[in-house]
Scaffold this active site. Structure first.
Site, mmCIF file in Angstrom:
data_model
loop_
_atom_site.group_PDB
_atom_site.id
_atom_site.type_symbol
_atom_site.label_atom_id
_atom_site.label_comp_id
_atom_site.label_asym_id
_atom_site.label_seq_id
_atom_site.Cartn_x
_atom_site.Cartn_y
_atom_site.Cartn_z
ATOM 1 N N SER A 200 0.800 -1.233 0.000
ATOM 2 C CA SER A 200 0.000 0.000 0.000
ATOM 3 C C SER A 200 0.828 1.276 0.000
ATOM 4 O O SER A 200 0.308 2.347 -0.278
ATOM 5 C CB SER A 200 -0.958 0.013 1.194
ATOM 6 O OG SER A 200 -0.241 0.181 2.394
ATOM 7 N N LYS B 86 0.994 4.533 7.093
ATOM 8 C CA LYS B 86 0.526 5.385 5.991
ATOM 9 C C LYS B 86 1.189 6.754 6.094
ATOM 10 O O LYS B 86 1.829 7.100 7.073
ATOM 11 C CB LYS B 86 -0.999 5.572 6.048
ATOM 12 C CG LYS B 86 -1.812 4.307 6.066
ATOM 13 C CD LYS B 86 -1.827 3.587 4.751
ATOM 14 C CE LYS B 86 -2.687 2.323 4.873
ATOM 15 N NZ LYS B 86 -2.448 1.389 3.820
#
Length: 174
Positions: free
Chosen positions: A38, A83
Site C-alpha cells: 500500500s 501510511k
C-alpha cells in the site's frame, strides 16, 4: 575464585544489556515489517523499519510523515497500519481530477507513481485528528475508504525513520 568473579561480571553485563534493550524497545523505538504494497513505491512489501516512538513527544505529525497507528475498529484488524500523513487538523481534504487538494490547493506529491483514480470529499479534518493515505493510492485501504476517515492523535504510535532491510535500501525514509 577468579572464574566466579568473571561469571558474575558477565551475568551483570548481559542483564544490563537486556534491560537497556527492553527499555529502548518499550519506550523509544521498535521494528516494523510492512505486510502489503500500500505504500509502494516508497516502501515495498516486506521492507523493515525502525519506528521512532518519541517522534511526536513535543510536536504533532507533519504532512508527509510516514506514521504507524492503530487501525480503525471497522477494519477488525489488530495489526498496526503504516501510511503517510496527508491532512492536518482543521484542513479540508479532497481527492478529484487525479490529485489531492488541501484547502482547495493541489498537493505536490513527487513520491507518487500512479495518481488516484477516485474522488473523495471534501472533508474537514477535526482537531486532534489526521487524514492518512498510502502512496499506492489505488491499492491502499486508507482514510478515503474508512467510514470515519480520521486517525486520532492518540492512536499514532510513532514515525518511520530508518529502513534497515533490505540492506541495499538501508537509510532514512523520505
Amino acid at each position: 575464585m577468579k572464574f566466579l568473579s568473571l561469571a558474575k561480571d558477565l551475568i551483570i553485563i548481559i542483564l544490563a544489556a537486556l534491560l537497556i534493550a527492553f527499555v529502548l524497545q518499550a519506550f523509544v523505538f521498535d521494528t516494523r515489517i510492512v505486510p502489503t504494497g500500500s505504500m509502494e513505491p516508497t516502501i515495498n512489501k516486506n521492507d523493515r523499519f525502525f519506528n521512532f516512538k518519541l517522534a511526536y513527544l513535543f510536536s504533532g505529525p507533519r504532512r508527509g510523515d510516514i506514521v504507524v497507528f492503530s487501525p480503525p475498529a471497522e477494519l477488525g484488524e489488530s495489526d498496526d497500519l503504516l501510511k503517510r500523513v496527508i491532512g492536518l487538523p482543521g484542513e479540508t481534504v479532497e481527492v478529484k481530477d487525479h490529485k489531492v487538494y488541501i484547502n482547495d490547493e493541489p498537493l505536490d506529491e513527487p513520491y507518487l507513481v500512479v495518481l488516484p483514480d477516485y474522488t473523495f470529499g471534501p472533508v474537514t479534518v477535526p482537531e486532534g485528528c489526521y487524514f492518512m493515505l498510502g502512496d499506492n493510492r489505488n491499492s491502499s485501504v486508507d482514510s478515503h475508504l474508512w467510514d470515519d476517515p480520521f486517525v486520532a492523535r492518540k492512536n499514532i504510535k510513532g514515525k518511520i525513520v530508518l529502513r534497515f532491510w533490505p540492506r541495499e535500501n538501508f537509510g532514512k525514509v523520505k
